[in-house]
Design a protein around this motif. Structure first.
Motif, PDB file in Angstrom:
ATOM      1  N   HIS A 192       2.244  62.233  87.606  1.00 18.86           N
ATOM      2  CA  HIS A 192       2.209  62.891  86.217  1.00 18.86           C
ATOM      3  C   HIS A 192       3.042  62.936  85.116  1.00 18.86           C
ATOM      4  O   HIS A 192       3.871  63.933  85.057  1.00 18.86           O
ATOM      5  CB  HIS A 192       1.029  64.218  86.332  1.00 18.86           C
ATOM      6  CG  HIS A 192      -0.055  63.773  87.467  1.00 18.86           C
ATOM      7  ND1 HIS A 192      -1.184  62.978  87.309  1.00 18.86           N
ATOM      8  CD2 HIS A 192      -0.370  64.862  88.404  1.00 18.86           C
ATOM      9  CE1 HIS A 192      -2.257  63.207  87.861  1.00 18.86           C
ATOM     10  NE2 HIS A 192      -1.629  64.346  88.674  1.00 18.86           N
ATOM     11  N   LEU A 193       2.939  61.689  84.267  1.00 20.35           N
ATOM     12  CA  LEU A 193       3.550  62.429  83.106  1.00 20.35           C
ATOM     13  C   LEU A 193       2.880  62.632  82.062  1.00 20.35           C
ATOM     14  O   LEU A 193       1.491  62.310  81.421  1.00 20.35           O
ATOM     15  CB  LEU A 193       4.340  61.271  82.571  1.00 20.35           C
ATOM     16  CG  LEU A 193       5.189  61.101  81.701  1.00 20.35           C
ATOM     17  CD1 LEU A 193       6.903  62.248  81.107  1.00 20.35           C
ATOM     18  CD2 LEU A 193       5.877  59.793  81.067  1.00 20.35           C
ATOM     19  N   ALA A 194       3.190  64.171  81.588  1.00 18.97           N
ATOM     20  CA  ALA A 194       2.217  64.727  80.410  1.00 18.97           C
ATOM     21  C   ALA A 194       2.871  64.615  79.411  1.00 18.97           C
ATOM     22  O   ALA A 194       4.316  64.448  79.214  1.00 18.97           O
ATOM     23  CB  ALA A 194       1.909  65.812  80.711  1.00 18.97           C
ATOM     24  N   ARG A 239      -3.452  65.821  73.697  1.00 16.93           N
ATOM     25  CA  ARG A 239      -2.306  66.105  74.996  1.00 16.93           C
ATOM     26  C   ARG A 239      -2.442  64.686  75.937  1.00 16.93           C
ATOM     27  O   ARG A 239      -3.722  63.936  75.687  1.00 16.93           O
ATOM     28  CB  ARG A 239      -2.605  66.882  76.024  1.00 16.93           C
ATOM     29  CG  ARG A 239      -2.854  68.312  75.557  1.00 16.93           C
ATOM     30  CD  ARG A 239      -2.968  69.441  76.783  1.00 16.93           C
ATOM     31  NE  ARG A 239      -2.317  70.560  76.911  1.00 16.93           N
ATOM     32  CZ  ARG A 239      -3.450  71.462  76.882  1.00 16.93           C
ATOM     33  NH1 ARG A 239      -4.270  71.554  76.761  1.00 16.93           N
ATOM     34  NH2 ARG A 239      -2.538  72.836  76.427  1.00 16.93           N
ATOM     35  N   LEU A 240      -1.967  64.087  76.648  1.00 19.51           N
ATOM     36  CA  LEU A 240      -1.623  62.300  77.158  1.00 19.51           C
ATOM     37  C   LEU A 240      -1.785  62.707  78.707  1.00 19.51           C
ATOM     38  O   LEU A 240      -0.309  63.512  78.737  1.00 19.51           O
ATOM     39  CB  LEU A 240      -1.227  60.736  76.160  1.00 19.51           C
ATOM     40  CG  LEU A 240      -0.762  59.872  76.935  1.00 19.51           C
ATOM     41  CD1 LEU A 240      -2.154  58.888  77.462  1.00 19.51           C
ATOM     42  CD2 LEU A 240       0.306  59.626  76.083  1.00 19.51           C
ATOM     43  N   PHE A 284       7.284  65.071  75.706  1.00 17.46           N
ATOM     44  CA  PHE A 284       6.928  64.797  76.660  1.00 17.46           C
ATOM     45  C   PHE A 284       7.701  65.676  78.116  1.00 17.46           C
ATOM     46  O   PHE A 284       8.841  66.160  77.648  1.00 17.46           O
ATOM     47  CB  PHE A 284       7.765  63.727  77.460  1.00 17.46           C
ATOM     48  CG  PHE A 284       7.142  62.017  76.575  1.00 17.46           C
ATOM     49  CD1 PHE A 284       6.217  61.304  76.826  1.00 17.46           C
ATOM     50  CD2 PHE A 284       7.260  61.677  75.798  1.00 17.46           C
ATOM     51  CE1 PHE A 284       6.079  60.604  76.798  1.00 17.46           C
ATOM     52  CE2 PHE A 284       6.879  61.067  74.684  1.00 17.46           C
ATOM     53  CZ  PHE A 284       6.541  59.913  75.333  1.00 17.46           C
ATOM     54  N   GLY A 285       6.941  66.183  78.821  1.00 16.09           N
ATOM     55  CA  GLY A 285       7.628  66.538  80.299  1.00 16.09           C
ATOM     56  C   GLY A 285       8.030  65.517  81.442  1.00 16.09           C
ATOM     57  O   GLY A 285       8.157  64.337  80.888  1.00 16.09           O
ATOM     58  N   ARG A 286       8.713  66.770  82.630  1.00 15.80           N
ATOM     59  CA  ARG A 286       8.996  65.734  83.389  1.00 15.80           C
ATOM     60  C   ARG A 286       7.724  65.482  84.384  1.00 15.80           C
ATOM     61  O   ARG A 286       7.125  65.644  84.581  1.00 15.80           O
ATOM     62  CB  ARG A 286      10.457  66.467  83.664  1.00 15.80           C
ATOM     63  CG  ARG A 286      11.132  66.475  83.551  1.00 15.80           C
ATOM     64  CD  ARG A 286      12.154  67.722  84.525  1.00 15.80           C
ATOM     65  NE  ARG A 286      13.334  67.747  83.966  1.00 15.80           N
ATOM     66  CZ  ARG A 286      14.095  68.678  84.539  1.00 15.80           C
ATOM     67  NH1 ARG A 286      13.561  69.112  85.264  1.00 15.80           N
ATOM     68  NH2 ARG A 286      15.408  69.325  84.351  1.00 15.80           N
ATOM     69  N   PHE A 294       0.794  67.886  87.063  1.00 20.79           N
ATOM     70  CA  PHE A 294       0.208  67.620  86.291  1.00 20.79           C
ATOM     71  C   PHE A 294       0.249  69.053  85.654  1.00 20.79           C
ATOM     72  O   PHE A 294       0.397  69.063  84.120  1.00 20.79           O
ATOM     73  CB  PHE A 294      -1.261  67.949  86.755  1.00 20.79           C
ATOM     74  CG  PHE A 294      -2.769  67.476  86.113  1.00 20.79           C
ATOM     75  CD1 PHE A 294      -3.114  66.205  85.408  1.00 20.79           C
ATOM     76  CD2 PHE A 294      -3.304  68.936  85.355  1.00 20.79           C
ATOM     77  CE1 PHE A 294      -3.944  65.825  84.853  1.00 20.79           C
ATOM     78  CE2 PHE A 294      -4.374  68.384  84.777  1.00 20.79           C
ATOM     79  CZ  PHE A 294      -4.655  67.427  83.980  1.00 20.79           C
ATOM     80  N   ARG A 295       0.009  70.184  85.921  1.00 20.59           N
ATOM     81  CA  ARG A 295       0.539  71.808  84.966  1.00 20.59           C
ATOM     82  C   ARG A 295       2.225  71.680  84.554  1.00 20.59           C
ATOM     83  O   ARG A 295       2.023  71.240  83.767  1.00 20.59           O
ATOM     84  CB  ARG A 295      -0.156  73.088  86.489  1.00 20.59           C
ATOM     85  CG  ARG A 295      -1.529  72.709  86.192  1.00 20.59           C
ATOM     86  CD  ARG A 295      -2.256  73.922  87.274  1.00 20.59           C
ATOM     87  NE  ARG A 295      -2.784  73.790  87.789  1.00 20.59           N
ATOM     88  CZ  ARG A 295      -3.549  74.549  89.082  1.00 20.59           C
ATOM     89  NH1 ARG A 295      -2.529  74.964  89.663  1.00 20.59           N
ATOM     90  NH2 ARG A 295      -4.664  75.002  89.499  1.00 20.59           N
ATOM     91  N   THR A 296       2.387  71.377  86.171  1.00 19.67           N
ATOM     92  CA  THR A 296       3.705  71.838  84.801  1.00 19.67           C
ATOM     93  C   THR A 296       4.955  71.194  84.231  1.00 19.67           C
ATOM     94  O   THR A 296       5.825  70.975  83.061  1.00 19.67           O
ATOM     95  CB  THR A 296       4.951  72.094  86.166  1.00 19.67           C
ATOM     96  OG1 THR A 296       4.156  71.967  87.006  1.00 19.67           O
ATOM     97  CG2 THR A 296       6.512  71.851  85.861  1.00 19.67           C
ATOM     98  N   SER A 297       3.973  69.337  83.843  1.00 23.02           N
ATOM     99  CA  SER A 297       4.616  68.076  83.399  1.00 23.02           C
ATOM    100  C   SER A 297       4.024  68.857  81.745  1.00 23.02           C
ATOM    101  O   SER A 297       4.126  68.507  80.807  1.00 23.02           O
ATOM    102  CB  SER A 297       4.028  66.876  83.431  1.00 23.02           C
ATOM    103  OG  SER A 297       4.712  65.757  83.024  1.00 23.02           O
TER     104      SER A 297
END
Length: 433
Positions: A192-194, A239-240, A284-286, A294-297
């Motif tokens: 996932h990329l958040a 959020r995406l 953007f997260g990593r 999913f959570r960390t990003s």
């Protein structure tokens, strides 16, 4: 006008004169005592606006003797209640904030009565308690109704249902992943990329929805994503999540999942940039694998959102529209305590931490110079400058450091401080002599 009414009005005048200090103290108290309300910069701005308008309304209620039947909650207070309902913040947190505000308002007001005759002080205190209690009850009733109506509307909508599932997924507790994936129509076993999206300028909610959908389409095409999930945070942002190609399967080892995440991270950083004319900021997260990714990003994207909000709110130069976590990861890890960051920046950079245009140019040049491994030619190319200009600026910047060239012998702290200023702007610079 009765003598007591005249005294109450006089007290209201005094509170108005010290209104700014009262609001500042209230904001600090509520953020410190109610963790659910200590959110990112955009929500904190709404909290401050709500507190400010409520204090002004309370002062006017005391001074003008407004009929309680005509009392209306301030616009910012109602808007803040709607945002909290959309973010699933408990109503109890909002009402507790009003109780804390009521108590601090009374403490602040009573401190202004010391010069009143003793015979007047007690009756005025009693009247202030009565009026302020009446005010807070009426405002809480209106704000509470607004919260409940918005919460019912939000949960009943499709966006609200999606947000409720996402809230459960991000909460860290047990969750039925299969049911969540079906409800969201989004694969949770992917990489996932958040991303967090919000307007770069004022726009209507209709335009925001259209702009977010444009970003979704652009990102899916650029990254060849398997799926995308859009969930509004509130009416001001969304959020995406993107399910990137080549997800690890259920039996994948931790090392292969990490490899997939690293590969996806390189792909995302290399190909996902802001489309020309984009009206949105994007943080953007990593990329990360599975539910943990999913959570960390999402958490990393929120930290970048916080950094950009701080920068934009500090009066610094406009922030880049789209920013990836890797670009500001060290700052993201320390930006939760701005006073501590400011102390680090000012002690590390010395006179170079002054909030002036000249110092800003010198800081930027020194930052690029150190990032380019102290190459004058590489820095000149990166900044479109003559090599001699780079040498001059670096010399001037180094001279402003507390110990001059000695501070660059091991430049880790200097580089970290320069990076903090680059991303957080004036909020971490020296505030004065």
């Amino acid at each position: 006008m009765t003598a007591q009414r005249a005294l109450v009005r006089q007290v209201g005048d005094r509170v108005r004169e010290s209104q700014e200090a009262l609001v500042e103290g209230l904001v600090q108290d509520i953020r410190a005592q109610i963790g659910a309300l200590d959110q990112e910069a955009a929500a904190r701005s709404l909290l401050e606006a709500s507190i400010t308008e409520n204090v002004v309304a309370a002062i006017n209620f005391l001074r003008q003797g407004i009929d309680p039947d005509q009392l209306e909650a301030p616009t910012a207070a109602l808007a803040y209640a709607r945002v909290l309902a959309q973010r699933d913040v408990p109503q109890s947190a909002l009402i507790r904030a009003y109780r804390i505000g009521h108590q601090r308002f009374l403490d602040h007001t009573f401190a202004l009565l010391d010069d009143l005759p003793a015979a007047d002080r007690v009756p005025v205190c009693v009247e202030l308690v009565r009026l302020s209690g009446q005010f807070i009850d009426l405002i809480c009733e209106q704000v509470g109704r607004t919260y409940e109506r918005e919460r019912d509307r939000w949960v009943a909508s499709r966006s609200g249902v999606r947000q409720q599932w996402v809230t459960d997924l991000l909460g860290g507790g047990p969750v039925d992943r299969a049911a969540a994936a079906r409800a969201l129509r989004y694969p949770l076993d992917a990489v996932h990329l958040a991303c967090t999206l919000w307007p770069a300028a004022r726009m209507t909610s209709f335009d925001l929805v259209a702009a977010v959908d444009d970003v979704r389409a652009h990102a899916v095409s650029a990254l060849r994503a398997r799926a995308a999930l859009v969930v509004p945070t509130d009416e001001y942002e969304a959020r995406l999540w993107l399910a990137l190609p080549g997800p690890p399967n259920a039996s994948a080892s931790p090392s292969s999942s990490a490899s997939a995440s690293a590969s996806a991270s390189a792909s995302a950083s290399g190909y996902l940039g802001a489309p020309e004319g984009s009206p949105l900021h994007a943080a953007f997260g990593r990329p990360g694998a599975g539910l943990g990714g999913f959570r960390t990003s999402a958490r990393q994207a929120a930290r970048i959102r916080e950094i950009l909000g701080t920068r934009l709110g500090s009066g610094a130069a406009a922030a880049p529209l789209w920013v990836h976590y890797d670009q500001a990861a060290p700052v993201a890890l320390m930006a939760g305590d701005l006073p501590a960051v400011r102390d680090f920046v000012t002690s590390t950079l010395g006179a170079l931490a002054a909030a002036g245009a000249r110092e800003a140019v010198l800081r930027d040049t020194l930052r690029v110079f150190l990032d380019r491994h102290r190459g004058h030619a590489a820095t000149a190319r990166a900044m479109s400058l003559h090599r001699n200009s780079v040498q001059y600026r670096v010399h001037r910047a180094t001279a402003l450091l507390p110990h001059g060239e000695r501070d660059l012998a091991d430049d880790f702290n200097v580089r970290a401080a320069l990076l903090a200023v680059h991303w957080l702007g004036d909020a971490v610079l020296a505030t004065g002599p």
